[in-house]
Each structure stands twice: as structure tokens, then as C-alpha cells.
Write a protein that holds these residues in place. Sequence first.
Motif, PDB file in Angstrom:
ATOM      1  N   SER A 268      -3.740   3.669  -4.360  1.00 30.70           N
ATOM      2  CA  SER A 268      -3.056   2.773  -3.431  1.00 30.70           C
ATOM      3  C   SER A 268      -3.618   1.368  -3.633  1.00 30.70           C
ATOM      4  CB  SER A 268      -3.283   3.225  -1.985  1.00 30.70           C
ATOM      5  OG  SER A 268      -2.614   2.341  -1.092  1.00 30.70           O
TER       6      SER A 268
ATOM      7  N   ARG B 232       0.825  -1.214   0.000  1.00 33.14           N
ATOM      8  CA  ARG B 232       0.000   0.000   0.000  1.00 33.14           C
ATOM      9  C   ARG B 232       0.857   1.261   0.000  1.00 33.14           C
ATOM     10  NH1 ARG B 232      -3.535  -1.171   4.961  1.00 33.14           N
ATOM     11  NH2 ARG B 232      -3.107  -3.258   4.140  1.00 33.14           N
TER      12      ARG B 232
ATOM     13  N   ALA C 231      -1.964   5.571   3.108  1.00 33.79           N
ATOM     14  CA  ALA C 231      -3.032   4.573   3.219  1.00 33.79           C
ATOM     15  C   ALA C 231      -3.223   4.178   4.690  1.00 33.79           C
ATOM     16  CB  ALA C 231      -2.700   3.338   2.390  1.00 33.79           C
TER      17      ALA C 231
END
Length: 930
Positions: free
Chosen positions: A492, A397, A401
Motif C-alpha cells: 500500500s 492507499r 490500509a
Amino acid sequence: MHTQPAPSAPTEANPIIKSNTKSESNYQVKKRSGQTVPFSADKITVAISKAMLAVEGQKASGSQRIHDAVQQLTDQVLSALQRSLIAYPVVHIEDIQDQVELALMRSGHHKVARAYVLYRTERAQQRASSEASPKVGFSILESDGQHSICSLNDIEALLHDHCDDLTDVSVPKLLKLIEKSIFDGISRNDFNQSLVLAARGLIDLDPDYSKVTARLLLQNLRDSAFSYLAVAIDNSQDLNYADYFHRYIHTACKHQYLDEELKSYDLERLADALNPSRDRQFEYLGLQTLTDRYFIKHNTVCLELPQAFFMRVAMGLSINEVDREARAIEFYNVLSSFDFMASTPTLFNSGTLRPQLSSCYLTTVPDDLSGIYSAIHDNALLSKFAGGLGNDWSRVRGLGAVIKGTHGQSQGVVPFLKVANDTAVAVNQGGKRKGAVCAYLETWHIDVEDFLDLRKNTGDERRRTHDMNTANWIPDLFMQRVVEDQMWTLFSPDDTPDLHDLVGNAFKQRYEYYEAQADAGQIPLFRRLKAVDLWRKMLSMLFETGHPWITFKDACNVRYTNQHQGVVHSSNLCTEITLHTNDDEIAVCNLGSINLVNHLVDGEIDQSKLETTVRTAMRMLDNVIEYNYYSVPQARRSNLKHRPVGLGVMGFQDALYLRAQAYDSDEATQFADKSMEAISYYAIQASNELAQERGTYPSYDGSLWSQGILPIDSIDLLEKSRSNYLDQDRSQTLDWDSLRSSIKQTGMRNSNCLAIAPTATISNICGLSQSIEPTYQNLYVKSNLSGEFTVVNKHLVTALKNLGLWDDVMVNDLKYYDGSVQAIERIPDHVKALFKNAFELDTRWLIEAASRRQKWLDQAQSLNLYLAEPSGKKLDQIYKLAWVRGLKTTYYLRSLGATQMEKATSQSIETEPTETKVCSILDPDCDACQ
């Protein structure tokens, strides 16, 4: 009028100045009498001072001008001597005086230089008239403390033996250089080294000296190995090679360098098959590289000689065969003749206690802390045993995030890349070469802009990875939006997890769905920018730092033979391997390369020999899979299930020279096509035959092979996926229908058969140009872990000799022009056209040839691109052309240093560039970008 140094000149105890250079007690000066004395920089200062005062007069003895001039000249002489003193700690007095002469001339002290030359000449004449008869011999201090006697006649006879088949080598010139460096009481090691260094110093005069140097080095290796193993040494050492081989195997097993299983072979049968005459085909760079990095050593003794080395590798690769000796001899013959060469890990480790023979490992990194560090741990284990790594980081990610376990915000992928970088540095490849890893990231990842900056020399060092390679994993949709000047959205991967596993139209539909969600506020973490702006930054960073490389996700996946088993998420360290990965499988590939030159007869491919070599090579590569040592279970699981191998090619440029075809010609492009078609045909045929003998690979059902879709057929799939953005030749000459039918009936032994690796080191071993590369330069100094080596284009030398143009002036011209022939007026135009270096070719020719090869490959090719003077427009054009021509990957972008720019010439081809929209990388109105 002869000017002689005044008797009242300064003495050594009171020179005009004293050198700041500290004398090294380990360095020696050989006097004309043969006596050696410690090297002293002060004596050089005194000699220059005397020469200065002889011309300037004693009134100048206190002059600051003279003081400074002497200091500067001394430093120049010491600098010139430094390299030879490092290589060999004895320098002849004549060599020192030669350097003093050169320093005086180069500094404009012509009167002083003239006086110095005249004085040396007079002294030489005096010595000649007073010398007694020359000394007939000198003593050599052996390792056991005893002395042996050697004469110049003995050395001359040895040189004649090593040069008997070389027409352009001067034994007297070699002998004169050797005589300068040897002295009474010299150690055996220093004596042997002096012979090698003398020949090595002449390599730039003629490539044949490279073979002489290799043979002198081999003589030293043989003497050392035979002595340690108590093998009789006489004038016919080849007769003792069999005895040596037996002793070598048993000694290496005793010291646990080799697997005890090797002793169970019929060693007498194998020894009889050894061909020591093949030792004479080595050039110096190849043999020195083997000596430094490949041969098995015990303490300081090199136990392994070349033919034993090749047989040891062959024995390992045949260890599971029914008739092991017959297969070992078959494998040995293709290796020792240089018809085929296995990859470096195979050469390092075959027959050893840890036979990790595979070249490439591809992994995908999961999006959780445990999985990330597990992947880094796998990197360390794989790198330890000489594997090159490609890591897919697209699932991790992005910055900002949410971390569900802590409700905090993620720091993104970059900090973990830093850890992976440092791991590659800490765990090198078996102590034999540097650890190496390449990180891949998809272009939609929200951290992609930070990813582009990883190799920059400025910014926060905690967010830089100076030792790790990086590559962009680019979907077709991004390239289409660049061409059509549309927007691009970054996400993401925790918000868009399925994009990682989607390709082609499925990717496009899902990506547009996520864009709509972002617009509706359902995905809060995203960023939108113009696709062309991101493309500009990609190419700008590629030019500035050499990274990230440009690779194409959809071309790798749509044409992937085993796509029913998974998605290709990255390539490998050198961008030629395209295999799928997942949490349970680390993709593995085993590499080797065909020597194209050895399969030419009168410039044409010997199809029968090529078929035979490829069949043997494919069997060797397939054998690796069971025999291989796997340091992680995911790699073993994947390799046994899919059995991919990568047969490639090397010496393409050498083959063009032998065919008298310039790299930037339609004929060369056609040859790239036809030669790769033949290798592809025979490799796929060999895998089909192995399937008939050994069975198909376990995941064969459902593959493109099983559907009758061969690599040449899979271009249709890419065209369907890409619409109008593909322009790739699909002509063919061989009987593919029959092969296609045979595969449908009996299957394939290997999921993948073909990949063109860089062959940087194994090409050196074979004395060839690397892989599919154009000539880098016609004369240059190559540096690697084995040291510095002068490399001369032997084909150019042959061409110039045939025209009567190879002489000392030509050598100096080549050095001045950095190996380029384009500015040397007396070289004919047809020779200039044939011997353009990589930076003098229009880059589009490299892409056109690569496109022709790519249609035959089930994997990819490691393709460097060369630009003498990169600009935004040029970079944009060539990478779009690579995409449109169907290339799966590209490798390094190489450009000239600023000091070489003005000497480079740029030749253009007449064909028009591909019809895609062209954007500049930087400011479209800036002249520098055009």
C-alpha cells in the motif's frame, strides 16, 4: 410460359396475413409517375401473397405454410429497406420490388421469383409503349414556400461539373439513382439530401464516388451558408467566397461563436488568400465529419465552410503574432492543403471565446479525501472543454490500509475510480465527443489485481468502470522478475510513499528495502506472489477486456528530457504523452500531425518541404501555449514553465503503398526509421530556432537538452539502467552533431517536441490512414458520432484497376472476405503481400517499426497491436519484445471477432523472437495456450 397473378388473389383489405410492422406515416413511396404516397408494409405483404398464390394456386390461400412464408419474406424485405428509410424517408417503388425479388430468391422460392420477374418485365414493356414524352422538369419547394423548377438536365450538368476530374465515375448511373428518389414538390432539403445519398450508395464501387459525394454535400453547405448570409449565388460561387468570409466572421462574432478580436484582422487580405479549389480534395467521410462535429452552426444553418474553417483556426493560432495576417496565411496554407493538421481540440476551439486547444492533460491524485475529489473536479473542468485525461492513482492507499483520522480501514482505490468513471460519462467534451479518461496504477500497488478487473462484465458493478480506460504503469524491476521467474510483492503506498517517485536502480534498492521490512514484520499490509502469475493475469485481462494497457515506467522516465523537474507518473488517454506531474502541476500537451504522404515525391521524402512544414507546425504548436484557455491553474503553470508540444505523423501506411513496400518488410522498418528521424530532426531544429527568437523555456537549465543529450542519446541512459534487457537500433543518418552544438548555445523553446497520437479523426478529415497504423481492412463500414461510412482502400482499388481486376465481382469478394485479399485467387501474390490488413501481419513487425521510431521521440507513440488469434504464448512474446525493444508504451490490443477468425490468415516473419524467457499465460500444458 408466362404466369400472371390470378385476379382472385387476396386484396389489400384481406391479405393472407398482415405484417406486424407498423406503417410509418413519415415514410413515402415514390411511384413511377413521380407521385408520392405513404409507405405501407401491408402492400408488401399483399404483393408477396399474390405472387405466391399465382404459383401455388388458390387452394393454398388458407395454408399455414404459405402464411408463415409470406410473413418471413415480408420481414426480410422490411429489414432490407429499413436503413434507407432511416437515412432518407422516400423509397422508390422499383427499389421495393427489387428487394421482394431478392427475398424470394434468397429464400429458395425460385418459381415464385421467376413469375414475379416476368410479371414486372411485362408491366414495364406495357408502360414503355404507352408512356407519353418524358416530363421536362419538376418543382422544388424552397424554404420560403416558393417553388422552383429543376430538370434532369440541370442535375446532369451539376454532376458533370463535380465529376470533371474523376475518370471512373458514371454520371448516368448517378442520375438514374437520383431520378428514383426525387418527385414533384420535393422540399429543397430532401432534394439536396437525395443527391448526396445517391452518390454515397456507390462508394463501395469506386473510391472516386466518395469525392463526388463530398462535393455534393459541399454544394449544399455552400448554398445554405450563402443564402443565410445573403451572399450572391451564381455559377461561379468561388468569386463570392471573399464576400462570404467577411459576412461569416462578423455574423459568428455577433452570435458569440467567435472572439471579437478576429474582426480586427485585415479580413480582405485573408479572404484573398483563401483557396476554394482545395474544397475538392475532400472525401465524404472527412467532410461529413467536419460538418457534423467541427463547423460552427447557428441553429440549423452551418455558417462555416471548409476554407473559412481552416482560416478561423489559423487566425486563432496567430492572434499573438506581430504580423498576424502573414502568419495566419502561413498557418492556413499548411492546414488547408492537409500538409499538417492540428488536433481536434485546436480545430474545435481556435478563434472561439474559450480557446481550449490542448489535447492531453496528465494529473496525479493525492492520498487524501480532499485531494481525491479535487482531482475529480479538475477532471470535469478539463473534460468540459475537450481535453483527454490521464490520471495517476498510485498514491492512493490500498484496501485495508489504516485511515489515521478515523482509525478505520480504507476501501482502497477502486471506489474512487468508479466516481472518476461516472464523472467522465457525465461531463463530455464540449458536447462534441464523449468524455474520456485513463487511470494508471503502478504494478506494486496492493490493489493492482482489483484494478485489472475493472473492465470485466461480471462481478460487483460497484467495483467496475466500463467507461474508463485503464493502464498498468510497470517498472523494469517487475519485468525482470517475470523473465527470471521471481517473486513480487504488493504494497500500500502509504507504507511505501517514495516508490512513487523513484525509477531505475533507485527504485530497485528501495523496493528491496521494503521487501526486507515486510519480511521482518515492520510492514504488516503486503502481499507476495509470483511475478509471472501477475503477468499472466495482466495479459489475460488485456485479452478479455482490452484493458489495462501495458506501459513502461522506467523507459518513460530514464529518457525523459525534463527529469530534473519531476517524475513521469503516467501517460495520457492515448499513451503517447510522457510528462511529469505533481500536486502543483498538471501536465499539458498540444498535438498536431504531419501528413507524410504530402511530403513524398516519387516515393522519397521531400526534405526541403518537410523542413518548411515542420517549422511552421512547431510555431503553431508553440503559439497554443500562450493563447490556450486553461480551466485549472495547475495546467497553466505547468504549460508556461515547460512548454511541451507533441508533433506526430499520419498516413504512414499510405506512404508505404506509394513506395510499394509491404508493412511486414525490412524496407518498411527502415522507412519508419528514416522518416521519423527527419521529422524529429526538423522539429528539434525548429524549437531551437524558436528559442533563438523567443527564448528558452523557463525550466531548460538542468534538462537533458542542456547537457547535450538528445533523444537518440538517451537510449544509452536506458541501457545503463536496464542492463541486458535492451536491444534497440541506434543508427542515424543526419547531422545531429551540428544540431546538438546549436542547442547547447541557444537552448530549446520546448521541453518536449515529439509524440505520435492516434489521429483517428483528423486522418479521416485528410483522407489518410491513421497515424502509424497498418490498414485495418481494405473495405469496411466505419461507425462514429457522424454515422456509418463505407471505407474502401483507394490504393488497392488503383492497383486492381491497373491490373484490370476491379469489377463488381471483386467488390463482392472483398465484402465476403471482410476486406481481405488473401483468399481471392485472381489477385497476384505481390498485391496480396502489399495489401495485408492489420490482422494478417505478424505483430512483431509493428513493434520493430515502433522501436525505430521510438529512438527519435522525446515522448512516446500511440501503438495499437493486432492479433487475429491471440494466445498466451503470443501475448507474452509480443509484450516482452515491446519492452526489450525500448518502447515506452503500448495502446489497445485488437483481435478479430469469432465470426471473422476462420477467414483470417496469419503470416509469420522469418526472424527469431527476442531471447527472453517465454512463459505461457494460462496452463503451460494446455494446447489452447500455445
